[in-house]
Design a protein around this motif. Structure first.
Motif, PDB file in Angstrom:
ATOM      1  N   THR A   5      19.493   1.520 -79.689  1.00 52.76           N
ATOM      2  CA  THR A   5      19.914   2.197 -80.802  1.00 52.76           C
ATOM      3  C   THR A   5      21.338   1.411 -81.151  1.00 52.76           C
ATOM      4  OG1 THR A   5      21.212   4.163 -79.728  1.00 52.76           O
ATOM      5  CG2 THR A   5      18.645   4.472 -80.502  1.00 52.76           C
ATOM      6  N   ALA A   6      21.844   1.803 -82.358  1.00 52.13           N
ATOM      7  CA  ALA A   6      23.049   1.328 -82.835  1.00 52.13           C
ATOM      8  C   ALA A   6      24.374   2.179 -82.008  1.00 52.13           C
ATOM      9  CB  ALA A   6      23.386   1.458 -84.410  1.00 52.13           C
ATOM     10  N   TYR A   7      23.992   3.530 -81.811  1.00 49.03           N
ATOM     11  CA  TYR A   7      24.879   4.501 -81.234  1.00 49.03           C
ATOM     12  C   TYR A   7      24.361   5.012 -79.774  1.00 49.03           C
ATOM     13  CZ  TYR A   7      26.184   3.809 -86.171  1.00 49.03           C
ATOM     14  OH  TYR A   7      26.661   3.235 -87.306  1.00 49.03           O
ATOM     15  N   PRO A   8      24.227   4.115 -78.726  1.00 48.46           N
ATOM     16  CA  PRO A   8      23.391   4.601 -77.436  1.00 48.46           C
ATOM     17  C   PRO A   8      24.280   5.841 -76.800  1.00 48.46           C
ATOM     18  CG  PRO A   8      24.580   2.507 -77.152  1.00 48.46           C
ATOM     19  CD  PRO A   8      24.759   2.805 -78.671  1.00 48.46           C
ATOM     20  N   ALA A   9      25.582   5.718 -76.973  1.00 47.86           N
ATOM     21  CA  ALA A   9      26.130   7.091 -76.244  1.00 47.86           C
ATOM     22  C   ALA A   9      25.727   8.587 -77.072  1.00 47.86           C
ATOM     23  CB  ALA A   9      27.583   6.717 -76.068  1.00 47.86           C
ATOM     24  N   LEU A  10      25.954   8.319 -78.296  1.00 45.05           N
ATOM     25  CA  LEU A  10      25.241   9.505 -79.178  1.00 45.05           C
ATOM     26  C   LEU A  10      23.944   9.807 -79.071  1.00 45.05           C
ATOM     27  CD1 LEU A  10      26.059  11.547 -81.326  1.00 45.05           C
ATOM     28  CD2 LEU A  10      25.617   9.952 -83.001  1.00 45.05           C
ATOM     29  N   CYS A  11      23.362   8.726 -78.670  1.00 40.94           N
ATOM     30  CA  CYS A  11      21.805   9.114 -78.600  1.00 40.94           C
ATOM     31  C   CYS A  11      21.390   9.787 -77.194  1.00 40.94           C
ATOM     32  CB  CYS A  11      21.081   7.663 -78.478  1.00 40.94           C
ATOM     33  SG  CYS A  11      19.193   7.664 -78.389  1.00 40.94           S
ATOM     34  N   VAL A  12      22.014   9.139 -76.224  1.00 43.22           N
ATOM     35  CA  VAL A  12      21.722   9.894 -75.021  1.00 43.22           C
ATOM     36  C   VAL A  12      22.543  11.414 -74.995  1.00 43.22           C
ATOM     37  CG1 VAL A  12      22.558   9.843 -72.615  1.00 43.22           C
ATOM     38  CG2 VAL A  12      22.076   7.700 -73.755  1.00 43.22           C
ATOM     39  N   GLN A  13      23.472  11.561 -75.408  1.00 38.31           N
ATOM     40  CA  GLN A  13      24.246  12.891 -75.364  1.00 38.31           C
ATOM     41  C   GLN A  13      23.446  13.776 -76.319  1.00 38.31           C
ATOM     42  OE1 GLN A  13      26.894  13.527 -78.526  1.00 38.31           O
ATOM     43  NE2 GLN A  13      27.108  15.527 -77.970  1.00 38.31           N
ATOM     44  N   SER A  14      22.873  13.260 -77.609  1.00 37.37           N
ATOM     45  CA  SER A  14      22.104  14.365 -78.202  1.00 37.37           C
ATOM     46  C   SER A  14      20.842  14.492 -77.961  1.00 37.37           C
ATOM     47  CB  SER A  14      22.057  13.761 -79.870  1.00 37.37           C
ATOM     48  OG  SER A  14      21.331  12.514 -79.892  1.00 37.37           O
ATOM     49  N   LEU A  15      19.976  13.688 -77.125  1.00 38.06           N
ATOM     50  CA  LEU A  15      18.668  13.894 -76.568  1.00 38.06           C
ATOM     51  C   LEU A  15      18.602  14.174 -75.105  1.00 38.06           C
ATOM     52  CD1 LEU A  15      16.950  10.631 -78.082  1.00 38.06           C
ATOM     53  CD2 LEU A  15      16.984  12.972 -78.990  1.00 38.06           C
ATOM     54  N   SER A  16      19.653  14.260 -74.441  1.00 42.41           N
ATOM     55  CA  SER A  16      19.752  14.710 -72.861  1.00 42.41           C
ATOM     56  C   SER A  16      19.367  16.270 -72.710  1.00 42.41           C
ATOM     57  CB  SER A  16      20.995  14.232 -72.354  1.00 42.41           C
ATOM     58  OG  SER A  16      20.763  12.843 -72.247  1.00 42.41           O
ATOM     59  N   LEU A  17      19.853  16.783 -73.921  1.00 46.98           N
ATOM     60  CA  LEU A  17      19.645  18.352 -73.663  1.00 46.98           C
ATOM     61  C   LEU A  17      18.073  18.508 -73.759  1.00 46.98           C
ATOM     62  CD1 LEU A  17      22.157  19.229 -76.503  1.00 46.98           C
ATOM     63  CD2 LEU A  17      22.581  19.514 -74.061  1.00 46.98           C
TER      64      LEU A  17
ATOM     65  N   VAL B 126      22.739   9.610 -86.038  1.00 50.09           N
ATOM     66  CA  VAL B 126      21.822  10.054 -85.369  1.00 50.09           C
ATOM     67  C   VAL B 126      20.279   9.803 -86.090  1.00 50.09           C
ATOM     68  CG1 VAL B 126      22.910  11.999 -84.290  1.00 50.09           C
ATOM     69  CG2 VAL B 126      21.799  12.536 -86.633  1.00 50.09           C
ATOM     70  N   THR B 127      20.398   9.653 -87.468  1.00 52.35           N
ATOM     71  CA  THR B 127      19.215   9.208 -88.256  1.00 52.35           C
ATOM     72  C   THR B 127      18.922   7.684 -88.015  1.00 52.35           C
ATOM     73  OG1 THR B 127      19.673  10.809 -90.094  1.00 52.35           O
ATOM     74  CG2 THR B 127      18.115   9.113 -90.410  1.00 52.35           C
ATOM     75  N   SER B 128      19.958   7.101 -88.032  1.00 57.29           N
ATOM     76  CA  SER B 128      19.758   5.571 -87.481  1.00 57.29           C
ATOM     77  C   SER B 128      19.468   5.173 -85.932  1.00 57.29           C
ATOM     78  CB  SER B 128      21.271   4.913 -87.625  1.00 57.29           C
ATOM     79  OG  SER B 128      21.256   3.512 -87.168  1.00 57.29           O
ATOM     80  N   ASN B 129      19.582   6.252 -85.096  1.00 56.57           N
ATOM     81  CA  ASN B 129      19.202   6.038 -83.650  1.00 56.57           C
ATOM     82  C   ASN B 129      17.818   6.511 -83.724  1.00 56.57           C
ATOM     83  OD1 ASN B 129      21.593   5.350 -82.595  1.00 56.57           O
ATOM     84  ND2 ASN B 129      22.152   7.591 -82.068  1.00 56.57           N
ATOM     85  N   ALA B 130      17.479   7.482 -84.543  1.00 56.16           N
ATOM     86  CA  ALA B 130      16.007   7.884 -84.637  1.00 56.16           C
ATOM     87  C   ALA B 130      15.007   6.929 -85.193  1.00 56.16           C
ATOM     88  CB  ALA B 130      15.993   9.286 -85.529  1.00 56.16           C
ATOM     89  N   LEU B 131      15.712   6.263 -86.213  1.00 58.01           N
ATOM     90  CA  LEU B 131      14.914   5.117 -86.812  1.00 58.01           C
ATOM     91  C   LEU B 131      14.651   3.906 -85.574  1.00 58.01           C
ATOM     92  CD1 LEU B 131      13.389   3.768 -89.208  1.00 58.01           C
ATOM     93  CD2 LEU B 131      15.594   2.902 -89.996  1.00 58.01           C
ATOM     94  N   ALA B 132      15.755   3.658 -84.964  1.00 55.78           N
ATOM     95  CA  ALA B 132      15.652   2.481 -83.969  1.00 55.78           C
ATOM     96  C   ALA B 132      14.839   2.961 -82.825  1.00 55.78           C
ATOM     97  CB  ALA B 132      17.133   2.235 -83.316  1.00 55.78           C
ATOM     98  N   LEU B 133      14.726   4.194 -82.498  1.00 53.90           N
ATOM     99  CA  LEU B 133      13.534   4.595 -81.504  1.00 53.90           C
ATOM    100  C   LEU B 133      12.054   4.483 -82.201  1.00 53.90           C
ATOM    101  CD1 LEU B 133      15.490   7.612 -80.071  1.00 53.90           C
ATOM    102  CD2 LEU B 133      15.142   5.355 -78.994  1.00 53.90           C
ATOM    103  N   ILE B 134      11.999   4.656 -83.450  1.00 51.77           N
ATOM    104  CA  ILE B 134      10.613   4.693 -84.055  1.00 51.77           C
ATOM    105  C   ILE B 134      10.457   3.233 -84.049  1.00 51.77           C
ATOM    106  CG2 ILE B 134       9.453   4.919 -86.117  1.00 51.77           C
ATOM    107  CD1 ILE B 134      11.050   7.674 -86.424  1.00 51.77           C
ATOM    108  N   ASN B 135      11.303   2.262 -84.427  1.00 55.87           N
ATOM    109  CA  ASN B 135      10.942   0.993 -84.380  1.00 55.87           C
ATOM    110  C   ASN B 135      10.699   0.553 -83.019  1.00 55.87           C
ATOM    111  OD1 ASN B 135      11.458   0.845 -87.093  1.00 55.87           O
ATOM    112  ND2 ASN B 135      13.646   0.246 -87.075  1.00 55.87           N
ATOM    113  N   LYS B 136      11.312   1.080 -82.075  1.00 50.31           N
ATOM    114  CA  LYS B 136      11.223   0.570 -80.599  1.00 50.31           C
ATOM    115  C   LYS B 136       9.686   0.750 -80.236  1.00 50.31           C
ATOM    116  CE  LYS B 136      12.540   1.036 -75.869  1.00 50.31           C
ATOM    117  NZ  LYS B 136      13.484   0.178 -75.175  1.00 50.31           N
ATOM    118  N   PHE B 137       9.263   2.123 -80.319  1.00 48.30           N
ATOM    119  CA  PHE B 137       8.178   2.837 -79.869  1.00 48.30           C
ATOM    120  C   PHE B 137       6.984   2.626 -80.705  1.00 48.30           C
ATOM    121  CE2 PHE B 137      11.261   4.551 -77.047  1.00 48.30           C
ATOM    122  CZ  PHE B 137      11.001   4.124 -75.717  1.00 48.30           C
ATOM    123  N   GLY B 138       7.129   2.550 -82.136  1.00 51.26           N
ATOM    124  CA  GLY B 138       6.388   2.394 -83.064  1.00 51.26           C
ATOM    125  C   GLY B 138       5.210   1.440 -83.047  1.00 51.26           C
ATOM    126  N   TYR B 139       5.613   0.335 -82.505  1.00 51.25           N
ATOM    127  CA  TYR B 139       4.626  -0.823 -82.611  1.00 51.25           C
ATOM    128  C   TYR B 139       4.259  -1.329 -81.095  1.00 51.25           C
ATOM    129  CZ  TYR B 139       5.460  -1.117 -87.455  1.00 51.25           C
ATOM    130  OH  TYR B 139       5.430  -0.838 -88.760  1.00 51.25           O
TER     131      TYR B 139
END
Length: 196
Positions: free
Chosen positions: A43-55, A183-196
């Protein structure tokens, strides 16, 4: 004597079993945390990604689909709270007409963002266990709607350009929209990573 030995043996067995179960749970949550951290590297914001999803590590476990659904849910939650915030700003009295118009435009944009994210969440749920072309079609729809949501978020902030619109309202809206965009950009990056 035999009775106390039996009780001691039983307690020892229970202790060993609970310790093994605790170690297994720790390994599982450690594996989930590592899965989130590695996934967020895309993702473009990995620290925010980890922080928001670790919960949500225990519900994500190591499931790419659950990771995507959770990332989208986080994005939707942030967008909805931003929508509520901007709605309250539309009710302020004594705001300059240009600022009031920019706030109204932002409300329309965040309302569209929320709609697109809600549609994306529903689309992911509809996927069920689909595979192949059907799966790709659902993922493509989600990617399109999230990309449109990102455009909406950027359009709001663009509406506050120019020195006449500088101030606390602009700064508070920009901060909230920036967070939703990340957080939306991160969600899209994760979808792009795992979607295909």
């Amino acid at each position: 004597m035999a009775k106390s030995s039996l009780i001691w043996l039983l307690l020892s067995t229970l202790y060993i079993a609970s310790t093994a179960n605790s170690a297994s749970t720790t390994r599982s949550s450690s594996g989930a945390a590592n899965f989130i951290k590695v996934s967020c590297g895309a993702t473009a914001y990995p620290a925010l990604c980890v922080q928001s999803l670790s919960l949500y590590a225990s519900s994500i476990n190591q499931s790419p689909r659950q990771l995507i659904q959770t990332a989208l849910a986080v994005s939707l939650d942030k967008a909805q709270s931003t929508k509520t915030f901007v709605y309250k700003l539309t009710k302020f009295k004594g705001v300059k007409p240009r600022v009031k118009a920019a706030i109204k435009d932002c409300f329309d944009e965040i309302d569209d963002t929320v709609d697109r994210l809600v549609t994306s969440v529903k689309e992911l749920k509809k996927m069920g266990s689909s595979k192949g072309q059907d799966y790709q079609w659902h993922i493509s729809n989600v990617q399109t709607w999230i990309s449109a949501a990102l455009t909406d978020e950027n359009t709001c902030v663009d509406g506050f350009s120019g020195k006449a619109l500088d101030g606390r309202v602009k700064n508070s809206i920009k901060a909230r929209f920036d967070h939703v965009e990340r957080v939306t950009s991160n969600a899209l990056a994760l979808i792009n990573k795992f979607g295909y």
